[in-house]
Structure formats: structure tokens, C-alpha cells
Design a protein around this motif. Structure first.
Motif, PDB file in Angstrom:
ATOM      1  N   LEU A   1     -10.519  69.695  60.429  1.00  0.00           N
ATOM      2  CA  LEU A   1     -10.906  68.269  60.421  1.00  0.00           C
ATOM      3  C   LEU A   1     -10.437  67.554  61.686  1.00  0.00           C
ATOM      4  O   LEU A   1     -11.095  66.647  62.180  1.00  0.00           O
TER       5      LEU A   1
ATOM      6  N   LEU B   1     -17.669  64.168  55.661  1.00  0.00           N
ATOM      7  CA  LEU B   1     -16.281  64.596  55.893  1.00  0.00           C
ATOM      8  C   LEU B   1     -15.604  65.013  54.589  1.00  0.00           C
ATOM      9  O   LEU B   1     -14.861  65.996  54.547  1.00  0.00           O
TER      10      LEU B   1
ATOM     11  N   GLU C   1     -14.084  68.646  53.771  1.00  0.00           N
ATOM     12  CA  GLU C   1     -12.701  68.829  53.308  1.00  0.00           C
ATOM     13  C   GLU C   1     -12.684  69.680  52.032  1.00  0.00           C
ATOM     14  O   GLU C   1     -11.908  70.633  51.908  1.00  0.00           O
TER      15      GLU C   1
END
Ligand code: NAD
Length: 657
Positions: free
Chosen positions: A67, A49, A53
Motif C-alpha cells: 500500500l 484501496l 488491503e
């Protein structure tokens, strides 16, 4: 109309959050799909993640929007229970993949499409771990997924048409270009072609035939963004070695070079480890390699392209894919300026067959045997741009003007002096034919540049001595000079398009003068140059006048007064030719130069040509007329009759003073 299978896909599950998985997840989320990423532990998912990002921020996308659409889990039930599409990206291990697919098969709804991102394993074998092999398909993304537009779609033996079509549609939905691979063969399409290209490059270095910088320079020269060693370093020598080994182990006739094995075994994978074929500032830090451009003509790119085209021929003959898919793969997947088969048609299928024969002879390896499809194309004269048809159809026309062949190949005119048994010596029909061919090229608005060359092993051995000897009076000579030679020289000088001489052998006398009148020239290593007119009691009218525009006094006088021969490299250092290249590259480099000029603004090119002609007119036109008059007189002189007789009798002339 009812919804297509692809349109019914909302929820996408990506299995494995590693290098490929996080990129695949990001790509689907950015395109608006609800994405679940599943991996074996939380930490890996958190790292994924963070990477997503960071990548979204770098790409200038709104990180939150994408996201928000991504969930992560370590639970198989949560991951697969509601998936419309599953994309698997776990490590390349058949047992692991079989286990993962068996689990997916247990848990995913019946409608789900099951895709694998495997690089080297058979789709059919992975599918056989499920009870729904018709739903299983290969979806081979390239690394980094966020940036690479290409995705290979591979049909397993049992993949249904609906599923095959749905993943194509989905690929387009997420902004990727799908390349369709209709058969589940080792290496699929891109690796098969790339490896043929790369492995020959590595072999040439391993065997000391060529050095890597020269190969990379030559490949950049033809417009590819990087040479093969740069690409191998960039994408990972280990990855290429693994793919090559796997293809070989699955029965593809392919030799993996020791040099590649050694680098892989030593952990020198390229950019990511800091060392590969080249060295990088830090592991993982890319810096563009400094490639010596001046060596770009010292290697023939056909040596790498021919094995790749041979592989493409195999793919086509075995109905694995289509021409447009192959070219799309190389243009979009590898950033080539043209597709592989477009390159093949430019270079000539016959020439590629010859290159393969050379490679086959050198190595003794069957893998270089030209594919029957290529041999058949060559024997049917379906050789590419120079016959109007190859893999594709091309604009083409051919006319014979006397002893001169005129061809229009797309936007280039090719004019070939075509008297090979006389070494293309310029007799009256040749001058006339040349004039007519040049006029045709000048008139045709679709022609952007003109290449002039000779057929057989000579460019042009000069004026036809027997013809000069046959003139009985000054009137005969004057007629030829005023009505044929003079006007052709003028047509040459006034030619409104860039004129490129492709010197494929001897360029003597009038032949050398043609080179001096051209705008650009490429010569083969074996070609030679001379202005030997004074040896037969004549003089070189073009060389002495317009020749001054390209040569200094000492050079031109040495040529004209001594009549001595120059080697190609001497001609290059004098500025008679731009480049000297291997014999087999003359036509290719002439084509490249001609093509480069067509990339310039046509109006600018026309103005420059016109300016140059104007300068020559002001400075030299009167002198050219004078030179022609003197030539007419010379041809009737006692010296000329002695000089011509001596030449034909192969003895030294006896000049009376
Ligand atoms: P990777 O090692 O970076 O990632 C694999 C991930 O799968 C790891 O995070 C691992 O924890 C996870 N994983 C292992 N077992 C799992 C399971 N049972 N369930 C869920 N997750 C599991 O590998 P990668 O480089 O991303 O390669 C993945 C696949 O993509 C391979 O088949 C590879 O051949 C293919 N591929 C890789 C590249 C590349 O350049 N890396 C390019 C094209 C295709």
C-alpha cells in the motif's frame, strides 16, 4: 549491457480503479513498482484501496509494504506526468478509451509504454487515438488479476518490437505468464479458443442433444478442473456473451447461441447473480456444483475440443501465435492439465477432423469446416501420438508381428489384432504375433501400460474355425495348443503391465477370452460378447478357468453352456467390461484408463499384477492345463467335426447321443 526498456520502468499508472484496475495496481505494487491509480472520483479510489488491503491480507502479503507504494489521484496531470508504463482499465467503450488515450498521449512522457486491458476492442484502433501507436500494446489480464497468472500480450498493427518485448518482460516481473498474440484479431487468443469450446457446449444443450451436467462430467473426466457450464457461470455468462457478440460483429464466423443471449438478457449471469446454468446459495457466493460423475462417459469431449483445435489451427496458419503459446494459455490460463494441442495429438487429428465433419453436417455451418491445416496433417499421417507426429513430435515405434501390429506411443503399448477382413479371428500367426507383441511390451521398460484392440469393425471374432478344421489329428491340435495357444495365454496372464482391452466390436470365443484375461476393459455400445465354443463341439479353456476370476458361476456357465451373445451393457453389468461408451470414444477411454494407471506408483502396480497372477496360478493353472487337454480331445471328437461342418454350412448341428 544497456538497460532494457522494461528495466527502465519504475512508475506505473493504472487508469480505472474498478474490477480489473485495482487488481492490476495491487499486482504491480506487490512486485515492487510505484503505482498511481487514477479514476474519476475519490470514492471509487477509496473503495479500490480497501479492496486491495483486503486482498493482500487474504493472500498473506504485508498490506503496508504494497500500500505504501500505491498513490491515488483524480488528476490526469498527476497521473500521467511521470509514468513509465500506463495500464488502462476503463469500461469497454471505444469512444471512452480513445478519449483516455488521447489524454494520456498529451500528458505522458515520450518514453511511456501505453497498454490497454481491453477484452474485445482492436488495439490498433485504440492506438490511433495517439500520436505514438508504436508505444501502444494490448495487455489483457484475467479476472481476478491477483490470482490469475495469465496475461495476453497483443501486438497492434504498429506496436514496436521493443514495446512488445518490454511488456512480456514486465509481465514476468510481476509473476504473470505472458501469452504472445502477434496479430490484433477479434477475441485475441484465449477468448477465441474458449468460445469455440463453450459455444458448442451451449448449442448441444440448446438443441436438446445433451444435458449440461453430462457435458460438465465428461469434461471433468478428461482432467479439466470445471466443465464449460461451470466455467461460464464462474466467469460470467454476460462476459462470454459480450465477447462472442463482439467477435461475431467484427466478422468472425461464429453463431452466438440463443440460450446464451437469453440468460444474459434475463440477468442470469451465473455465480455473481446467484443464477446461471446452475443455482448458487447467494449472489456472489461460489459453491462447487454437484456434477454426476457416473455420466462422464456419456458425452464425447471431442465435440468441444475439435472446434477449439480448429480455431487453434486458424491461429497458427495465420501466424497469430505459436503452439507453445496456445498450450501455455490453456494450461496456465484455464488450469487445463495439458495444452489444447497436446490433447489434440492424444485424440488424433484425423478423429478431430471427423468430429468437425459431423458437427458441420449437423449444423450446416461453415464455422465447423475443418481447417486446411488439420486436413493436411490428417492426410500426411501427422495425426499425433499414434503416428509419432502431430502438432508435436512423440516417441513412437511400430512393428508388425505376423498379423499383429505393435506400437509404442509414448509410455503406452498399443497392440492391434490386424486381420480385419477375417474379423481378427485368431489363427496360429495371430496367437504367435500376439505373444511376440506382448513380450515386446513387457520387456520395454518405457512401456507403462498396454492396450489391446482390433483393427476394423471387430475386436476379435474368436478362433479361426477353418484352421481348427484343418487339424488332422490330436497331435496337430496338441501342437497348436501346447506351443502356441497355451504359451500366449500364459504371456497374457503374466503380462507385468496393466492390460486394457479396447473392445471396438464383436468379441467372441477367443476374443471374449482375451477380454476376460485383461485387467480393464472398455467396450463400444455396438460390441457383443459370447463364448460359443460348445456350439461347435469345443470348449472355452480360458473362459472356464481364468474367467472365474472375473465372473460368477451362473454367469460363466450361462455364457459357456448356451453360447448366447451378450450385449455390451449386459457385459458391463456382469463385470466383463468396466465401461461401455459410444463407438467413437473407445480408443479415447482406453487411453485415459491406461494413462490413469501410469499415474500410480510403478512398483505398486507391478506388485499387484504379480499377486494376481500368483493367485490365478494357485487356483487355476492346473485346471487350465486340464482344460487345454480336454480341448485337444474335443477338437478331434465326432461332435467337433459335426459342429464345425454345421457352422461352415450355416445349419444347426445334429448332435448324436
Ligand atoms: P469496471 O467498470 O469495474 O471499472 C472501470 C473503472 O474505470 C471505473 O471505476 C470507472 O470509474 C473508471 N473510469 C471510467 N472512465 C474513466 C476515466 N476517464 N479515467 C479514469 N477512470 C475512469 O470495469 P472492469 O471490469 O475493471 O473492466 C475494465 C477493462 O478491463 C475493460 O476494458 C474490460 O473489457 C477489461 N477486462 C475486464 C475483465 C473482467 O472480467 N471484468 C477481464 C479482462 C479485461
Amino acid at each position: 549491457m544497456s538497460e532494457s526498456l522494461a528495466e527502465r520502468v519504475d512508475a506505473v499508472t493504472v487508469v480505472g480503479a474498478g474490477t480489473m484496475g485495482h487488481g492490476i495496481a495491487q499486482t504491480f505494487a506487490t512486485a515492487g513498482y510505484d503505482v498511481t491509480i487514477v479514476d474519476v472520483d475519490e470514492e471509487i479510489l477509496e473503495t479500490a484501496l480497501e479492496k486491495i488491503e483486503g486482498s493482500l491480507a487474504k493472500l498473506g502479503e504485508d498490506p503496508d509494504a504494497a500500500l505504501d507504494r500505491i498513490e491515488t489521484t483524480t488528476s490526469d496531470e498527476e497521473a500521467y506526468g511521470d509514468a513509465d508504463l500506463v495500464v488502462e482499465a476503463v469500461p469497454e467503450d471505444i469512444d471512452l478509451k480513445a478519449e483516455v488515450f488521447a489524454t494520456i498521449d498529451d500528458l505522458a512522457p515520450d518514453r511511456a509504454i501505453l497498454a490497454t486491458n481491453t477484452s474485445t476492442l482492436p488495439i490498433t484502433e485504440i492506438a490511433s487515438a495517439t500520436d505514438r501507436p508504436g508505444n501502444v500494446v494490448g495487455m489483457h489480464f484475467s479476472n481476478p488479476v491477483q490470482l490469475m497468472e495469465i496475461v495476453e500480450i497483443i501486438r497492434g498493427e504498429e506496436t514496436s518490437d521493443d514495446v512488445f518485448e518490454a511488456v512480456q518482460e514486465l509481465s514476468e516481473e510481476i509473476g504473470k505468464a505472458p501469452v504472445l498474440v502477434e496479430k490484433d484479431i477479434p477475441g485475441f487468443l484465449i477468448n477465441r479458443i474458449n468460445l469455440r469450446f463453450w459455444l458448442e457446449a451451449v448449442r448441444q444443450v440448446e438443441q436438446g442433444i445433451q444435458n449440461k451436467e453430462t457435458i460438465d462430467a465428461a469434461i471433468r473426466r478428461i482432467g479439466l478442473p470445471m466443465g464449460p457450464f461451470e466455467v461460464l457461470d464462474f466467469s460470467g455468462i454476460d462476459v462470454a456473451t459480450m465477447a462472442a457478440r463482439s467477435m461475431r460483429d467484427r466478422g468472425v464466423d461464429l453463431h452466438v447461441p440463443d440460450l446464451l443471449e437469453k440468460k444474459t438478457d434475463a440477468g442470469d449471469y451465473g455465480m455473481k447473480t446467484g443464477d446461471g446454468f446452475y443455482t448458487y446459495p447467494e449472489p456472489g457466493e461460489y459453491s462447487r456444483v454437484d456434477i454426476p460423475r457416473e455420466r462422464r462417459h456419456d458425452f464425447d469431449p471431442k465435440h468441444l475440443l475439435a472446434p477449439a483445435v480448429n480455431e487453434a489451427a486458424w491461429l497458427l496458419a495465420n501466424d497469430v501465435t505459436t503452439k507453445s503459446e496456445i498450450d501455455k494459455a490453456m494450461k496456465i490460463g484455464m488450469n487445463w492439465p495439458r495444452g489444447l494441442l497436446e490433447f489434440a495429438d492424444e485424440l488424433g487429428i484425423d478423429r478431430l477432423v471427423e468430429t468437425l465433419e459431423t458437427l458441420r453436417e449437423r449444423s450446416g455451418w461453415e464455422e465447423y469446416e475443418p481447417h486446411p491445416l488439420l486436413r493436411e496433417m490428417a492426410s500426411n499421417d501427422e495425426v499425433g501420438q499414434k503416428s509419432g507426429i502431430g502438432f508435436y513430435e512423440w516417441e513412437y515405434e511400430r512393428t508388425q508381428f505376423e498379423t499383429v501390429q505393435y506400437e509404442r506411443r509414448e509410455d503406452l503399448a498399443w497392440i492391434t489384432l490386424d486381420r480385419p477382413d477375417q474379423l481378427n479371428a485368431l489363427d496360429e500367426p495371430s496367437w504367435k504375433g500376439l505373444n511376440a507383441a506382448l513380450e515386446r511390451a513387457a520387456r520395454d521398460e518405457d512401456v507403462r501400460a498396454t492396450v489391446l484392440t482390433g483393427s476394423g469393425r471387430a475386436f476379435c471374432a474368436g478362433d479361426d474355425i477353418a484352421e481348427i478344421q484343418s487339424w488332422e489329428s490330436a497331435d496337430d491340435a496338441a501342437e497348436m495348443v501346447d506351443e502356441v495357444l497355451g504359451p500366449t495365454a500364459k504371456t497374457l496372464r503374466n503380462h507385468p503391465k496393466p492390460l486394457i482391452a479396447a473392445v471396438n466390436g464383436v468379441a467372441n470365443g477367443g476374443g471374449c477370452e482375451l477380454v476376460l484375461l485383461s485387467d480393464l476393459a472398455v467396450a463400444s455400445e455396438g460390441s457383443d460378447f459370447a463364448l460359443p465354443e460348445a456350439k461347435i463341439g469345443a470348449l472355452p479353456p480360458i473362459g472356464l478357468t481364468y474367467g472365474r476370476m472375473s465372473l460368477g458361476k451362473k454367469d460363466i456357465m450361462e455364457l459357456a453352456l448356451t453360447g448366447d451373445q451378450l450385449t455390451a451393457s449386459e457385459a458391463e453389468s456382469m463385470g466383463i467390461v468396466n465401461y461401455v461408451v459410444g463407438d467413437e470414444q473407445v480408443a479415447d477411454v482406453a487411453h485415459e484408463l491406461a494413462r490413469s494407471t501410469t499415474a500410480s506408483a510403478p512398483g505398486s502396480v507391478a506388485e499387484m499384477k504379480d499377486l494376481w497372477t500368483g493367485m490365478e496360478d494357485d487356483l487355476l493353472d492346473a485346471w487350465f492345463g486340464d482344460a487345454l487337454d480336454r480341448l485337444v480331445e474335443r477338437t478331434q471328437s465326432a461332435e467337433a467335426s459335426e459342429g464345425l461342418a454345421a457352422f461352415l454350412e450355416k445349419r444347426d448341428p445334429d448332435w448324436q447321443r
